[in-house]
Design a protein around this motif. Structure first.
Motif, PDB file in Angstrom:
ATOM      1  N   ALA A 162       0.833  -1.286  -0.110  1.00  0.00           N
ATOM      2  CA  ALA A 162      -0.001  -0.108   0.073  1.00  0.00           C
ATOM      3  C   ALA A 162       0.992   1.247  -0.016  1.00  0.00           C
ATOM      4  CB  ALA A 162      -1.060   0.025   1.114  1.00  0.00           C
ATOM      5  N   THR A 163       1.915   1.455   0.705  1.00  0.00           N
ATOM      6  CA  THR A 163       2.730   2.308   0.743  1.00  0.00           C
ATOM      7  C   THR A 163       3.585   2.689  -0.611  1.00  0.00           C
ATOM      8  OG1 THR A 163       3.174   1.889   3.309  1.00  0.00           O
ATOM      9  CG2 THR A 163       4.930   3.441   2.514  1.00  0.00           C
ATOM     10  N   ILE A 164       4.268   1.714  -0.920  1.00  0.00           N
ATOM     11  CA  ILE A 164       4.926   1.726  -2.448  1.00  0.00           C
ATOM     12  C   ILE A 164       3.969   2.258  -3.136  1.00  0.00           C
ATOM     13  CG2 ILE A 164       6.225   0.528  -4.118  1.00  0.00           C
ATOM     14  CD1 ILE A 164       7.923   1.090  -1.574  1.00  0.00           C
ATOM     15  N   SER A 165       2.816   1.425  -3.268  1.00  0.00           N
ATOM     16  CA  SER A 165       1.776   1.878  -4.452  1.00  0.00           C
ATOM     17  C   SER A 165       1.453   3.253  -4.361  1.00  0.00           C
ATOM     18  CB  SER A 165       0.394   1.040  -4.460  1.00  0.00           C
ATOM     19  OG  SER A 165       1.012  -0.465  -4.712  1.00  0.00           O
TER      20      SER A 165
ATOM     21  N   PRO B 278       4.702  10.080  -8.565  1.00  0.00           N
ATOM     22  CA  PRO B 278       5.818  10.300  -9.771  1.00  0.00           C
ATOM     23  C   PRO B 278       5.221   9.830 -10.952  1.00  0.00           C
ATOM     24  CG  PRO B 278       6.640   8.711  -8.357  1.00  0.00           C
ATOM     25  CD  PRO B 278       5.533   9.391  -7.518  1.00  0.00           C
ATOM     26  N   LEU B 279       4.304   8.777 -11.013  1.00  0.00           N
ATOM     27  CA  LEU B 279       3.853   8.244 -12.180  1.00  0.00           C
ATOM     28  C   LEU B 279       2.815   9.222 -12.796  1.00  0.00           C
ATOM     29  CD1 LEU B 279       3.116   4.504 -11.324  1.00  0.00           C
ATOM     30  CD2 LEU B 279       4.679   5.392 -13.100  1.00  0.00           C
ATOM     31  N   PHE B 280       2.111   9.916 -11.923  1.00  0.00           N
ATOM     32  CA  PHE B 280       1.150  11.281 -12.437  1.00  0.00           C
ATOM     33  C   PHE B 280       1.978  12.281 -13.122  1.00  0.00           C
ATOM     34  CE2 PHE B 280      -2.549   9.449  -9.705  1.00  0.00           C
ATOM     35  CZ  PHE B 280      -3.329   9.440 -10.638  1.00  0.00           C
ATOM     36  N   ALA B 281       3.184  12.450 -12.442  1.00  0.00           N
ATOM     37  CA  ALA B 281       3.907  13.427 -13.035  1.00  0.00           C
ATOM     38  C   ALA B 281       4.663  12.921 -14.405  1.00  0.00           C
ATOM     39  CB  ALA B 281       5.210  13.721 -12.110  1.00  0.00           C
ATOM     40  N   ILE B 282       4.935  11.801 -14.527  1.00  0.00           N
ATOM     41  CA  ILE B 282       5.417  11.494 -15.817  1.00  0.00           C
ATOM     42  C   ILE B 282       4.193  11.258 -17.061  1.00  0.00           C
ATOM     43  CG2 ILE B 282       6.019   9.102 -17.104  1.00  0.00           C
ATOM     44  CD1 ILE B 282       7.580   8.496 -14.422  1.00  0.00           C
ATOM     45  N   ASN B 283       3.308  11.040 -16.391  1.00  0.00           N
ATOM     46  CA  ASN B 283       1.949  11.035 -17.331  1.00  0.00           C
ATOM     47  C   ASN B 283       1.629  12.572 -17.791  1.00  0.00           C
ATOM     48  OD1 ASN B 283       0.119   9.655 -18.788  1.00  0.00           O
ATOM     49  ND2 ASN B 283      -1.284   9.162 -17.347  1.00  0.00           N
ATOM     50  N   MET B 284       1.594  13.344 -17.041  1.00  0.00           N
ATOM     51  CA  MET B 284       1.396  14.853 -17.365  1.00  0.00           C
ATOM     52  C   MET B 284       2.489  15.341 -18.248  1.00  0.00           C
ATOM     53  SD  MET B 284      -1.391  15.717 -16.083  1.00  0.00           S
ATOM     54  CE  MET B 284      -1.135  17.575 -16.446  1.00  0.00           C
ATOM     55  N   SER B 285       3.875  14.925 -18.043  1.00  0.00           N
ATOM     56  CA  SER B 285       5.011  15.264 -18.847  1.00  0.00           C
ATOM     57  C   SER B 285       4.775  14.813 -20.226  1.00  0.00           C
ATOM     58  CB  SER B 285       6.307  14.814 -18.220  1.00  0.00           C
ATOM     59  OG  SER B 285       6.351  15.396 -17.071  1.00  0.00           O
ATOM     60  N   THR B 286       4.400  13.468 -20.255  1.00  0.00           N
ATOM     61  CA  THR B 286       4.100  12.967 -21.753  1.00  0.00           C
ATOM     62  C   THR B 286       3.008  13.733 -22.464  1.00  0.00           C
ATOM     63  OG1 THR B 286       2.805  11.339 -20.870  1.00  0.00           O
ATOM     64  CG2 THR B 286       5.143  10.510 -21.090  1.00  0.00           C
ATOM     65  N   GLN B 287       2.064  14.020 -21.657  1.00  0.00           N
ATOM     66  CA  GLN B 287       0.872  14.783 -22.401  1.00  0.00           C
ATOM     67  C   GLN B 287       1.143  16.110 -22.897  1.00  0.00           C
ATOM     68  OE1 GLN B 287      -2.866  14.904 -19.948  1.00  0.00           O
ATOM     69  NE2 GLN B 287      -2.581  12.736 -19.565  1.00  0.00           N
ATOM     70  N   LEU B 288       2.055  16.869 -22.114  1.00  0.00           N
ATOM     71  CA  LEU B 288       2.903  18.175 -22.579  1.00  0.00           C
ATOM     72  C   LEU B 288       3.765  17.919 -23.781  1.00  0.00           C
ATOM     73  CD1 LEU B 288       3.660  19.723 -18.993  1.00  0.00           C
ATOM     74  CD2 LEU B 288       1.769  20.402 -20.617  1.00  0.00           C
ATOM     75  N   LEU B 289       4.311  16.833 -23.655  1.00  0.00           N
ATOM     76  CA  LEU B 289       5.331  16.595 -25.094  1.00  0.00           C
ATOM     77  C   LEU B 289       4.690  16.422 -26.175  1.00  0.00           C
ATOM     78  CD1 LEU B 289       8.129  14.610 -23.205  1.00  0.00           C
ATOM     79  CD2 LEU B 289       8.352  16.945 -24.224  1.00  0.00           C
ATOM     80  N   GLU B 290       3.381  15.758 -26.007  1.00  0.00           N
ATOM     81  CA  GLU B 290       2.652  15.375 -27.248  1.00  0.00           C
ATOM     82  C   GLU B 290       1.952  16.821 -27.710  1.00  0.00           C
ATOM     83  OE1 GLU B 290      -0.084  12.716 -25.758  1.00  0.00           O
ATOM     84  OE2 GLU B 290       1.042  10.925 -26.638  1.00  0.00           O
ATOM     85  N   ASP B 291       1.774  17.863 -26.979  1.00  0.00           N
ATOM     86  CA  ASP B 291       1.150  19.103 -27.280  1.00  0.00           C
ATOM     87  C   ASP B 291       2.231  19.594 -28.396  1.00  0.00           C
ATOM     88  OD1 ASP B 291       0.001  21.818 -27.687  1.00  0.00           O
ATOM     89  OD2 ASP B 291      -0.470  21.723 -25.542  1.00  0.00           O
ATOM     90  N   LYS B 292       1.461  19.939 -29.503  1.00  0.00           N
ATOM     91  CA  LYS B 292       2.391  20.404 -30.684  1.00  0.00           C
ATOM     92  C   LYS B 292       3.038  21.916 -30.343  1.00  0.00           C
ATOM     93  CE  LYS B 292       0.540  17.974 -34.391  1.00  0.00           C
ATOM     94  NZ  LYS B 292      -0.196  17.839 -35.689  1.00  0.00           N
ATOM     95  N   ARG B 293       2.455  22.624 -29.172  1.00  0.00           N
ATOM     96  CA  ARG B 293       2.992  23.786 -29.147  1.00  0.00           C
ATOM     97  C   ARG B 293       4.217  23.937 -28.358  1.00  0.00           C
ATOM     98  NH1 ARG B 293      -2.014  25.826 -25.675  1.00  0.00           N
ATOM     99  NH2 ARG B 293      -2.122  23.679 -25.157  1.00  0.00           N
ATOM    100  N   MET B 294       4.712  22.642 -27.797  1.00  0.00           N
ATOM    101  CA  MET B 294       6.088  22.302 -27.121  1.00  0.00           C
ATOM    102  C   MET B 294       7.103  22.157 -28.350  1.00  0.00           C
ATOM    103  SD  MET B 294       5.457  22.531 -23.863  1.00  0.00           S
ATOM    104  CE  MET B 294       6.794  21.799 -23.082  1.00  0.00           C
ATOM    105  N   GLY B 295       6.494  22.029 -29.762  1.00  0.00           N
ATOM    106  CA  GLY B 295       7.573  21.656 -30.552  1.00  0.00           C
ATOM    107  C   GLY B 295       7.308  20.342 -31.268  1.00  0.00           C
TER     108      GLY B 295
ATOM    109  N   ALA C 291       2.773   4.560 -22.613  1.00  0.00           N
ATOM    110  CA  ALA C 291       2.168   3.117 -22.353  1.00  0.00           C
ATOM    111  C   ALA C 291       2.428   2.520 -21.113  1.00  0.00           C
ATOM    112  CB  ALA C 291       2.373   2.010 -23.721  1.00  0.00           C
ATOM    113  N   ASN C 292       3.559   2.796 -20.801  1.00  0.00           N
ATOM    114  CA  ASN C 292       4.387   1.802 -19.654  1.00  0.00           C
ATOM    115  C   ASN C 292       3.945   2.766 -18.350  1.00  0.00           C
ATOM    116  OD1 ASN C 292       6.240  -0.303 -20.181  1.00  0.00           O
ATOM    117  ND2 ASN C 292       6.857   1.037 -21.755  1.00  0.00           N
ATOM    118  N   ALA C 293       3.766   3.832 -18.537  1.00  0.00           N
ATOM    119  CA  ALA C 293       3.502   4.844 -17.234  1.00  0.00           C
ATOM    120  C   ALA C 293       2.065   4.442 -16.964  1.00  0.00           C
ATOM    121  CB  ALA C 293       3.568   6.319 -17.643  1.00  0.00           C
ATOM    122  N   GLU C 294       1.334   4.308 -17.871  1.00  0.00           N
ATOM    123  CA  GLU C 294      -0.350   3.891 -17.869  1.00  0.00           C
ATOM    124  C   GLU C 294      -0.296   2.639 -17.193  1.00  0.00           C
ATOM    125  OE1 GLU C 294      -1.913   4.597 -21.522  1.00  0.00           O
ATOM    126  OE2 GLU C 294      -2.305   6.868 -21.400  1.00  0.00           O
ATOM    127  N   ARG C 295       0.535   1.639 -17.635  1.00  0.00           N
ATOM    128  CA  ARG C 295       0.492   0.323 -17.213  1.00  0.00           C
ATOM    129  C   ARG C 295       0.760   0.057 -15.836  1.00  0.00           C
ATOM    130  NH1 ARG C 295       4.514  -4.636 -19.113  1.00  0.00           N
ATOM    131  NH2 ARG C 295       5.617  -3.292 -17.861  1.00  0.00           N
TER     132      ARG C 295
END
Length: 568
Positions: free
Chosen positions: A348-351, A357-374, A389-393
């Motif tokens: 429970a603690t580890i999960s 950090p997994l939410f942070a990784i997920n948000m970062s990938t969404q930002l990178l997918e935004d074409k406004r970031m380049g 995909a691995n972050a969602e898993r």
């Protein structure tokens, strides 16, 4: 004398039979090939030459009236010239060639037809005589081969027959003597001994048997003091065990009560030995509970100033289908309970810690997918997709582990409220729409109209439906169909998800809701094996019943039943 074990004897015996078969086969092949070669030579050389002569004679007789037969004659003559194999055949063929050359120059005035006939007949005679000689030689070889093979078969058959008759006794005789010896021991004739002269495994087994019989004979004649000493040792072992052990005879009287049992029940063995157990249990609640408990029920006992957990095991003592009493064992499983609790808290603690950090990784990938970031190139897009995909898993796995830790600690929090069944189904289908499109699977709904409200925790029930749909999509064939159905049966609302995939083998159907279980042979191994187990706990916590039907090769149907809201 050389010691030869059973394996070596069997190896030599089988090797001998193998050599017999090989020898016979080699000789047979040799003579068959020899006869075949002689026969083929007869047909290949001489018979063909005879045929050429026949064609030349036929053409020679027709040449005076048909000059086109000259070409046929010359063709067969050339073939014969290329097939000269016998002595005298060359001279005769040369004579035919000489006369034929004269014939070609003046077919009308040629007057040596008779000489040509004689020359051709000479070729024919040479080859026919050769055929007769070769046929005689082949017959001689055939007769010789028959005699040799008959003699060899006779000798090898006699040797093999002798081997087959005598060799089994090497195995059967000692087995028979050992069987008789074992029967004598079973009848308590411990003076029986087996004497085998063989220096192999049977001889060793006979020596071991004799040693065993001697020990049994010695034990049979041992004195009462030795028996008491053995009894004392057994009692000492029982008393040193950490599990509580109670012995009862066939009249339910207490035979022994070890030290651990004394601590558990607060009783002294010397005070209760020989007493009827039910009489003692009147004054002891724990003993009464143990005597009444016929199953492996878990018991919680306050011991050494803390809660301890025990599992009861009852062993019947039977001899010749007659019950001679029973032994009750209380196994202390407190350390395992403590480890299990520590494991649950750790997970429970580890999960929980991983989710941030997994939410942070997920948000970062969404930002990178935004074409406004380049803009990203193809390789970067593929790498980002893999990260996402691995972050969602991992998020899914941590979510399942958190749910399981809540279940194991009994902290499932339910928010029960009236819910429309069709709303939950549509929410679940929308959640897996993208995955279905990715796998090429179409979703179909079959929802009965005018369904009443059901009292459920909507979030957890939708989670169960999504889990069912995810599994159905993954195990459906490409361009397959997954059906979501809701139907009312009297006071029950049935939800189920059906696919037409591979299905589940019958021996695994009853285990699909077990923790961490995954059906063997499936290629999908990215999950934890907890999804269906969590689904079962969520549904049963809401008073429902989960179920599965599957026919291997036809598909699976997962569903659950929920009671209708009585106010609707």
């Amino acid at each position: 004398m050389m010691r030869m074990n059973i394996k070596t004897k069997l190896t030599f015996g089988l090797l001998f039979l193998f050599v017999v078969i090989i020898c016979f086969g080699v000789l047979g092949i040799y003579y068959v090939n020899r006869l075949s070669n002689d026969a083929s030579k007869i047909l290949k050389d001489n018979q063909i030459s005879v045929e050429y002569c026949s064609q030349m004679l036929k053409a020679l007789d027709e040449i005076p009236g048909d000059s086109s037969k000259i070409a046929i004659f010359e063709k067969n003559l050339k073939l014969e010239e290329n097939n000269i194999t016998e002595p005298g055949e060359f001279e005769a063929t040369a004579e035919v060639r000489y006369l034929f050359e004269q014939l070609k120059k003046d077919p009308a005035g040629f007057d040596k037809i008779r000489e040509m006939h004689k020359a051709i007949f000479k070729i024919d005679d040479v080859n026919e005589i050769a055929i007769i000689h070769k046929n005689a030689r082949a017959s001689h070889y055939a007769t010789q081969a028959t005699l040799w093979l008959t003699g060899i078969v006779t000798v090898l058959s006699l040797v093999a027959f002798t081997f087959v008759i005598n060799f089994p006794s090497v195995i059967a005789k000692p087995i028979r003597e050992l069987t008789e010896g074992i029967k004598e021991i079973a009848n308590k004739n411990y003076s029986k001994r087996i004497h085998l002269e063989q220096k192999d495994e049977f001889g060793t087994l006979a020596d071991t048997f004799n040693t065993m019989a001697g020990k049994l004979d010695e034990y049979e004649h041992s004195n009462l003091a030795e028996i008491k000493a053995e009894k004392g040792r057994i009692e000492a072992i029982i008393n040193k065990m950490n599990d509580g052990i109670i012995g009862l005879n066939d009249k339910n009287e207490i035979l022994f009560f070890n030290s651990a049992a004394e601590s558990l029940f607060g009783l002294k063995e010397k005070d209760i030995i020989g007493f009827y157990a039910a009489d003692i249990a009147i004054q002891n609640d724990l003993l009464r509970t143990v005597l009444q408990n016929e199953t492996s029920k878990q018991l919680k006992i306050f011991l050494d100033n803390k809660e301890s957990f025990f599992v009861q095991e009852s062993i019947l003592i039977q001899a010749d289908n007659v019950v001679g009493g029973r032994v009750i064992i209380l196994r202390n499983i407190t350390p395992f309970k403590e480890l299990d609790a520590a494991k649950t808290n750790f997970i429970a603690t580890i999960s929980h810690e991983l989710k941030i950090p997994l939410f942070a990784i997920n948000m970062s990938t969404q930002l990178l997918e935004d074409k406004r970031m380049g803009e990203m190139n193809k390789d970067q897009t593929e790498v980002l997709g893999a990260i996402k995909a691995n972050a969602e898993r991992l998020l899914k796995i941590t979510g399942e582990l958190l749910n399981m830790s809540q279940i194991e600690t009994g902290r499932i929090q339910l928010k029960i409220e009236p819910v429309m069944p069709e709303v939950m189904v549509l929410r679940a289908m929308q959640a897996v729409q993208q995955q279905a499109a990715q796998f090429g699977v179409s979703l179909q709904e079959n929802i009965e109209k005018d369904l009443p409200l059901v009292d459920l925790d909507e979030e957890k029930t939708v989670w169960v439906l999504i889990n069912f749909l995810n599994n159905a999509i993954k195990y459906s064939s490409e361009n397959g169909t997954v059906e979501v159905c809701v139907k009312r049966e009297k006071e029950i609302i049935q939800f189920w998800v059906a696919d037409h995939g591979k299905g589940i083998e019958e021996q695994y159907v009853d285990r699909v809701f077990d923790k961490y279980f995954q059906v063997p042979g499936t290629t999908e191994r990215s999950g934890t094996g907890l999804g269906l187990s969590i689904s079962k706990e969520f549904i049963e916590a809401q008073g429902g019943k989960i179920w599965v039907n599957s026919n291997y090769g036809e598909g699976s149907t997962f569903g659950f039943n929920i009671l209708v809201n009585p106010l609707t």
